[in-house]
Scaffold this motif. Structure first.
Motif, PDB file in Angstrom:
ATOM      1  N   UNK A 144     -67.860  46.518   7.062  1.00  0.00           N
ATOM      2  CA  UNK A 144     -67.464  45.176   6.623  1.00  0.00           C
ATOM      3  C   UNK A 144     -66.005  44.899   7.000  1.00  0.00           C
ATOM      4  N   UNK A 145     -65.205  45.979   7.053  1.00  0.00           N
ATOM      5  CA  UNK A 145     -63.786  45.834   7.397  1.00  0.00           C
ATOM      6  C   UNK A 145     -63.607  45.376   8.844  1.00  0.00           C
ATOM      7  N   UNK A 146     -64.650  45.545   9.677  1.00  0.00           N
ATOM      8  CA  UNK A 146     -64.502  45.273  11.113  1.00  0.00           C
ATOM      9  C   UNK A 146     -64.973  43.882  11.528  1.00  0.00           C
ATOM     10  N   UNK A 147     -65.610  43.160  10.606  1.00  0.00           N
ATOM     11  CA  UNK A 147     -66.162  41.841  10.961  1.00  0.00           C
ATOM     12  C   UNK A 147     -65.026  40.856  11.222  1.00  0.00           C
ATOM     13  N   UNK A 148     -65.234  39.997  12.213  1.00  0.00           N
ATOM     14  CA  UNK A 148     -64.254  38.938  12.484  1.00  0.00           C
ATOM     15  C   UNK A 148     -64.961  37.587  12.467  1.00  0.00           C
ATOM     16  N   UNK A 149     -64.227  36.564  12.096  1.00  0.00           N
ATOM     17  CA  UNK A 149     -64.810  35.219  12.117  1.00  0.00           C
ATOM     18  C   UNK A 149     -65.345  34.934  13.513  1.00  0.00           C
ATOM     19  N   UNK A 150     -66.538  34.397  13.578  1.00  0.00           N
ATOM     20  CA  UNK A 150     -67.177  34.111  14.866  1.00  0.00           C
ATOM     21  C   UNK A 150     -68.199  35.154  15.256  1.00  0.00           C
ATOM     22  N   UNK A 151     -68.152  36.359  14.674  1.00  0.00           N
ATOM     23  CA  UNK A 151     -69.167  37.388  14.962  1.00  0.00           C
ATOM     24  C   UNK A 151     -70.543  36.911  14.488  1.00  0.00           C
ATOM     25  N   UNK A 152     -71.570  37.447  15.105  1.00  0.00           N
ATOM     26  CA  UNK A 152     -72.934  37.158  14.655  1.00  0.00           C
ATOM     27  C   UNK A 152     -73.382  38.198  13.625  1.00  0.00           C
ATOM     28  N   UNK A 153     -74.122  37.746  12.618  1.00  0.00           N
ATOM     29  CA  UNK A 153     -74.702  38.656  11.613  1.00  0.00           C
ATOM     30  C   UNK A 153     -76.179  38.310  11.476  1.00  0.00           C
ATOM     31  N   UNK A 154     -77.005  39.355  11.462  1.00  0.00           N
ATOM     32  CA  UNK A 154     -78.453  39.148  11.312  1.00  0.00           C
ATOM     33  C   UNK A 154     -78.862  39.519   9.889  1.00  0.00           C
TER      34      UNK A 154
END
Ligand code: FES
Length: 569
Positions: free
Chosen positions: A494-504
């Motif tokens: 969760x620490x690595x997610x950035x705005x604009x990334x895709x999540x399924x």
């Protein structure tokens, strides 16, 4: 052989006879007779305080417990524990649940008590009391303050705190004025007692019945009723019997009892917080309550209870419908009926053999005609949550359960508060809102922040997928993925997610995946590792907390408080 009552657990002086003599002298200063002082000593561990308004009726409850103890031949002794009023603790009551459990363990293990009545009610008090009693190994019976009655606003029933959120959302959307809010404020918590819906307090009370640590029918009588006081009186008498029979929590809190509690949680559509609390209580007696087990039971346990926040009614409707004895009777084919309860009988023996579903009511459905055939709670796993995450499906929007979305990330609670309502926030209705650094360690204390507000610029949007390492109030609703583990502050993805990334998100496949190539994640991981680590608290309880708290799947308990057989994992 160990003595009973006040002669137990003598103060060390190096001279046991002297210690006995001095204790007798001081006990007599209570004004009680020698005969009374010789009875089995029952501690009444209450979590009342003026800063816990759910417990306003606790003095009457404790008086009723005392009656029951005296009638059964025991000596009642009030031993107050710290109180955790849900809305009065900064930054969150969860930070202090383990402290309450340590307090209770010390009260019960160090003092001359043969048994106990645990008297609580507000969200963290019930798990804190049960965790402490389980570790102390002292025969204990739980009694709760009971739920509030619902209020009334212009002919509409309202109650804390599902309707608090509903009215607040209306206010944020500009559909209600400040005057409307002021009017509803006086009706949301109109009586003593715990929140009026199937939130965490009521969920934990119901699960205590299913676990067998509370007498049958004790979860739901409202706080202000005479029946509530009779429950307390019966709990007092039961504690004396449990003490005489050596009915310790270890005999009641078995693997079968925890399966029964998980089944009950799924059937009542209860609070997600209960999963953490059950894992913590079980951990104290050497039992693992794991997420895979919850998901497996969830696939075949029907959702039976139609209460807010997932349905329509309030706790007073649930009680009028028969409460947990009806739910457990409907669940009978799925339950482990041989589980021993604090009544001295097995769960199966406590259920009415002449039971018939009460057809006149709408709060509790029949097992063959459920609200949902199963899956009130689902466990998600994947590259974003390797150790699991939870979704209360019964409170989610069906149209949002199979989707891929773009992440809009908030780095902390402060970041959320600063940016969520800004006009320049880059967010669309079909985005996934992501909050991190709000877990057990990062919060700290895993605040109930998982129900992220819908950004003001999306006025009119009622639900969005929200993902976090936080918890959510049991009174909240929406498509909210919670308890992501490991949390961001513990190095989770969760620490690595950035705005604009895709999540399924796929509830059908139980999947929660971050759609970012592994080489990019490795680069971000290396970058994160080079940043200075967050400083831990330097002193006191908060230091102990930040050094020893574990992740959500282990109940966010302290590692050294779990049963010896589970330490280290
Ligand atoms: Fe105490 Fe809700 S605030 S139960």
């Amino acid at each position: 052989m160990e003595e009973q009552g006040l002669s137990r657990r003598l103060t060390e002086t190096g001279d046991r006879e002297f210690a006995r003599f001095i204790r007798r002298s001081f006990a007599l200063s209570s004004g009680l007779s020698r005969e009374a002082l010789g009875k089995p000593a029952i501690g009444i561990v209450s979590t009342a305080s003026d800063l816990n308004t759910c417990h306003r009726e606790m003095p009457a409850l404790v008086a009723a417990v005392k009656r029951g103890v005296w009638q059964a031949g025991g000596l009642p002794l009030e031993v107050p524990a710290i109180s955790l009023g849900e809305v009065y603790l900064h930054p969150t009551s969860m930070l202090y649940r383990n402290l309450l459990s340590m307090d209770v363990e010390a009260l019960l293990a160090a003092q001359p008590l043969d048994g106990a009545v645990l008297a609580g009610g507000c969200d963290k008090t019930v798990p804190g009391l049960l965790m402490g009693a389980a570790s102390a190994g002292v025969p204990s019976v739980l009694v709760v303050t009971g739920p509030m009655l619902a209020g009334s606003l212009r002919g509409e029933r309202v109650g804390a705190c599902t309707d608090c959120r509903r009215f607040w959302a209306r206010y944020r959307r500009g559909e209600a004025s400040a005057e409307d809010l002021a009017e509803v404020e006086g009706q949301l918590a109109p009586t003593a007692g715990t929140c009026a819906v199937m939130g965490t307090a009521s969920t934990m009370a119901c699960l205590a019945e299913a676990l067998g640590v509370m007498l049958p029918g004790g979860a739901s009588p409202p706080a202000v009723t005479a029946e509530r006081l009779r429950c307390a009186e019966a709990a007092g008498a039961a504690a004396v019997r449990a003490a005489r029979e050596g009915l310790t929590p270890q005999k009641v809190l078995t693997r079968g009892a925890f399966d029964n509690a998980l089944r009950a949680l799924l059937a009542i559509g209860g609070s997600t917080n209960a999963v953490i609390h059950l894992a913590a209580i079980a951990g104290r007696v050497g039992i693992r309550v794991d997420l895979d087990r919850l998901d497996a039971l969830g696939r075949e346990t029907p959702l039976l209870v139609d209460l807010k926040p997932t349905g329509e009614g309030y706790m007073e409707d649930f009680h009028a419908a028969g409460g947990m004895p009806v739910v457990l009777s409907e669940l009978k084919p799925w339950l482990y009926l041989g589980a021993l309860t604090v009544s001295g009988r097995t769960l199966g023996e406590t259920l009415d053999p002449a039971y018939r579903w009460p057809a006149w009511q709408r709060a509790i459905r029949r097992a063959e005609d459920p609200l949902q055939p199963g899956e009130a709670l689902v466990v998600l796993k994947g590259t974003l949550a390797p150790d699991g995450a939870l979704l209360k499906r019964s409170a989610a929007s069906p149209g949002l359960l199979e989707r891929t979305g773009r992440a809009t990330v908030f780095d902390s609670l402060e970041d959320l508060a600063a940016r969520v309502d800004r006009e320049d926030l880059d967010v669309r209705p079909d985005d996934f809102l992501v909050l991190r650094n709000a877990g057990p360690l990062g919060g700290p204390g895993m605040p109930e922040a998982g129900y992220l507000p819908i950004p003001r610029k999306l006025a009119g949007v009622k639900d969005m997928v929200r993902i976090s390492d936080a918890r959510m109030s049991g009174t909240a609703f929406g498509t909210v993925v919670l308890h992501v583990a490991p949390e961001a502050a513990a190095g989770g993805p969760l620490a690595l997610v950035r705005s604009g990334d895709g999540i399924e998100l796929s509830v059908r496949r139980r999947a929660l995946n971050l759609l970012v190539p592994e080489d990019e994640l490795a680069r971000r991981r290396a970058e994160a590792a080079s940043r200075p680590r967050r400083e831990l608290e330097r002193r006191g309880y908060l230091r102990l907390y930040s050094e020893r708290v574990q992740q959500a799947p282990l109940g966010a308990d302290f590692d050294f408080l779990r049963h010896e057989s589970l330490q280290g994992g």
